[in-house]
Design a protein around this motif. Structure first.
Motif, PDB file in Angstrom:
ATOM      1  N   GLY A   1      40.321  30.648  42.423  1.00 38.33           N
ATOM      2  CA  GLY A   1      38.884  30.357  42.729  1.00 38.33           C
ATOM      3  C   GLY A   1      38.046  31.676  42.679  1.00 38.33           C
ATOM      4  O   GLY A   1      37.208  32.031  43.271  1.00 38.33           O
ATOM      5  N   PHE A   2      38.633  32.669  42.043  1.00 40.67           N
ATOM      6  CA  PHE A   2      38.098  33.969  41.699  1.00 40.67           C
ATOM      7  C   PHE A   2      37.560  34.405  40.292  1.00 40.67           C
ATOM      8  O   PHE A   2      37.356  35.146  39.882  1.00 40.67           O
ATOM      9  CB  PHE A   2      38.638  35.081  42.356  1.00 40.67           C
ATOM     10  CG  PHE A   2      40.107  35.518  41.749  1.00 40.67           C
ATOM     11  CD1 PHE A   2      40.215  36.307  40.588  1.00 40.67           C
ATOM     12  CD2 PHE A   2      41.015  34.912  42.324  1.00 40.67           C
ATOM     13  CE1 PHE A   2      41.439  36.416  39.977  1.00 40.67           C
ATOM     14  CE2 PHE A   2      42.274  35.182  41.663  1.00 40.67           C
ATOM     15  CZ  PHE A   2      42.512  36.025  40.604  1.00 40.67           C
TER      16      PHE A   2
ATOM     17  N   LEU B   1      35.846  37.409  37.906  1.00 39.47           N
ATOM     18  CA  LEU B   1      36.575  37.865  36.641  1.00 39.47           C
ATOM     19  C   LEU B   1      35.106  37.926  35.758  1.00 39.47           C
ATOM     20  O   LEU B   1      35.084  38.917  35.015  1.00 39.47           O
ATOM     21  CB  LEU B   1      37.464  37.103  36.147  1.00 39.47           C
ATOM     22  CG  LEU B   1      38.136  37.317  35.157  1.00 39.47           C
ATOM     23  CD1 LEU B   1      38.785  38.546  35.176  1.00 39.47           C
ATOM     24  CD2 LEU B   1      39.215  36.152  34.529  1.00 39.47           C
ATOM     25  N   ILE B   2      34.534  36.811  35.449  1.00 39.47           N
ATOM     26  CA  ILE B   2      33.152  36.960  34.754  1.00 39.47           C
ATOM     27  C   ILE B   2      32.205  38.121  35.108  1.00 39.47           C
ATOM     28  O   ILE B   2      31.792  38.694  34.157  1.00 39.47           O
ATOM     29  CB  ILE B   2      32.492  35.506  35.056  1.00 39.47           C
ATOM     30  CG1 ILE B   2      33.256  34.431  34.132  1.00 39.47           C
ATOM     31  CG2 ILE B   2      31.036  35.532  34.117  1.00 39.47           C
ATOM     32  CD1 ILE B   2      32.953  33.021  34.499  1.00 39.47           C
ATOM     33  N   ALA B   3      32.083  38.347  36.523  1.00 36.48           N
ATOM     34  CA  ALA B   3      31.168  39.515  36.877  1.00 36.48           C
ATOM     35  C   ALA B   3      31.795  40.745  36.177  1.00 36.48           C
ATOM     36  O   ALA B   3      31.000  41.763  35.969  1.00 36.48           O
ATOM     37  CB  ALA B   3      31.069  39.481  38.306  1.00 36.48           C
ATOM     38  N   PHE B   4      32.990  40.987  36.401  1.00 33.37           N
ATOM     39  CA  PHE B   4      33.377  42.347  35.511  1.00 33.37           C
ATOM     40  C   PHE B   4      33.285  42.238  34.116  1.00 33.37           C
ATOM     41  O   PHE B   4      32.908  43.145  33.649  1.00 33.37           O
ATOM     42  CB  PHE B   4      35.199  42.169  35.893  1.00 33.37           C
ATOM     43  CG  PHE B   4      35.522  42.717  37.565  1.00 33.37           C
ATOM     44  CD1 PHE B   4      34.902  44.064  37.846  1.00 33.37           C
ATOM     45  CD2 PHE B   4      36.149  41.968  38.047  1.00 33.37           C
ATOM     46  CE1 PHE B   4      35.345  44.242  39.115  1.00 33.37           C
ATOM     47  CE2 PHE B   4      36.416  42.299  39.258  1.00 33.37           C
ATOM     48  CZ  PHE B   4      36.090  43.566  39.913  1.00 33.37           C
ATOM     49  N   GLU B   5      33.407  41.019  33.565  1.00 28.31           N
ATOM     50  CA  GLU B   5      33.264  41.188  32.066  1.00 28.31           C
ATOM     51  C   GLU B   5      31.713  41.316  31.820  1.00 28.31           C
ATOM     52  O   GLU B   5      31.541  42.015  30.856  1.00 28.31           O
ATOM     53  CB  GLU B   5      33.486  39.691  31.486  1.00 28.31           C
ATOM     54  CG  GLU B   5      34.917  39.442  31.493  1.00 28.31           C
ATOM     55  CD  GLU B   5      35.475  38.069  31.181  1.00 28.31           C
ATOM     56  OE1 GLU B   5      34.575  37.359  30.726  1.00 28.31           O
ATOM     57  OE2 GLU B   5      36.434  37.597  31.083  1.00 28.31           O
TER      58      GLU B   5
ATOM     59  N   SER C   1      43.818  31.615  33.660  1.00 30.59           N
ATOM     60  CA  SER C   1      44.372  30.927  34.421  1.00 30.59           C
ATOM     61  C   SER C   1      44.577  30.842  35.801  1.00 30.59           C
ATOM     62  O   SER C   1      44.117  30.106  36.461  1.00 30.59           O
ATOM     63  CB  SER C   1      45.719  30.415  33.846  1.00 30.59           C
ATOM     64  OG  SER C   1      46.334  29.300  34.566  1.00 30.59           O
ATOM     65  N   PHE C   2      45.107  32.087  36.449  1.00 31.52           N
ATOM     66  CA  PHE C   2      45.274  32.356  37.828  1.00 31.52           C
ATOM     67  C   PHE C   2      43.799  32.527  38.478  1.00 31.52           C
ATOM     68  O   PHE C   2      43.479  31.793  39.653  1.00 31.52           O
ATOM     69  CB  PHE C   2      45.935  33.828  38.161  1.00 31.52           C
ATOM     70  CG  PHE C   2      47.245  33.634  38.142  1.00 31.52           C
ATOM     71  CD1 PHE C   2      48.033  32.705  38.557  1.00 31.52           C
ATOM     72  CD2 PHE C   2      48.017  34.460  36.803  1.00 31.52           C
ATOM     73  CE1 PHE C   2      49.461  32.591  38.359  1.00 31.52           C
ATOM     74  CE2 PHE C   2      49.393  34.274  36.661  1.00 31.52           C
ATOM     75  CZ  PHE C   2      50.223  33.455  37.555  1.00 31.52           C
ATOM     76  N   ALA C   3      42.856  33.083  38.107  1.00 26.94           N
ATOM     77  CA  ALA C   3      41.438  33.061  38.405  1.00 26.94           C
ATOM     78  C   ALA C   3      40.962  31.640  38.638  1.00 26.94           C
ATOM     79  O   ALA C   3      40.146  31.371  39.544  1.00 26.94           O
ATOM     80  CB  ALA C   3      40.509  33.719  37.453  1.00 26.94           C
ATOM     81  N   ARG C   4      41.137  30.985  37.651  1.00 30.60           N
ATOM     82  CA  ARG C   4      40.663  29.269  37.853  1.00 30.60           C
ATOM     83  C   ARG C   4      41.478  28.675  39.038  1.00 30.60           C
ATOM     84  O   ARG C   4      40.751  28.126  39.855  1.00 30.60           O
ATOM     85  CB  ARG C   4      40.941  28.535  36.538  1.00 30.60           C
ATOM     86  CG  ARG C   4      39.895  27.511  36.145  1.00 30.60           C
ATOM     87  CD  ARG C   4      40.087  27.024  35.035  1.00 30.60           C
ATOM     88  NE  ARG C   4      41.211  27.382  33.947  1.00 30.60           N
ATOM     89  CZ  ARG C   4      41.116  28.222  33.119  1.00 30.60           C
ATOM     90  NH1 ARG C   4      39.948  28.818  32.645  1.00 30.60           N
ATOM     91  NH2 ARG C   4      42.133  28.257  32.162  1.00 30.60           N
TER      92      ARG C   4
END
Length: 97
Positions: free
Chosen positions: A22-23, A27-31, A16-19
């Motif tokens: 704007g980062f 987060l997806i890149a880390f996943e 939620s915070f990422a959305r």
């Protein structure tokens, strides 16, 4: 066990915070990098310098010329793996640098 109105999982809060801030791409890149760590051998994974996401394109920077060539040859295979794991609508291309 029923969730209370304001009870959330910590992963839901992070997403939620990422959305909001704007980062979400980072987060997806880390996943993706975590997925590669599980998928590849440890020695191969160490050759991956960075993973980033820009405008629906996954960019993977690899130090080893042999591993870089392998990723380029199997580009569609890896892109399909990422789309299956994280959602087809998120990624439309994969670049190996």
């Amino acid at each position: 066990m029923k969730k209370k109105k304001r009870e959330y999982q910590s992963s839901e809060l992070v997403k939620s915070f990422a959305r909001i801030y704007g980062f979400e791409g980072k987060l997806i890149a880390f996943e993706i990098k975590d997925f590669l760590e599980d998928y590849l051998d440890e020695s191969l994974f160490r050759e991956i310098k960075s993973v980033s996401l820009e405008k629906g394109c996954i960019i993977i920077t690899i130090d080893s010329p042999l591993l870089k060539h392998d990723f380029k040859m199997r580009k569609s295979f890896y892109l399909k793996k990422f789309q299956d794991k994280f959602g087809e609508e998120r990624f439309n291309d994969l670049q190996i640098l």
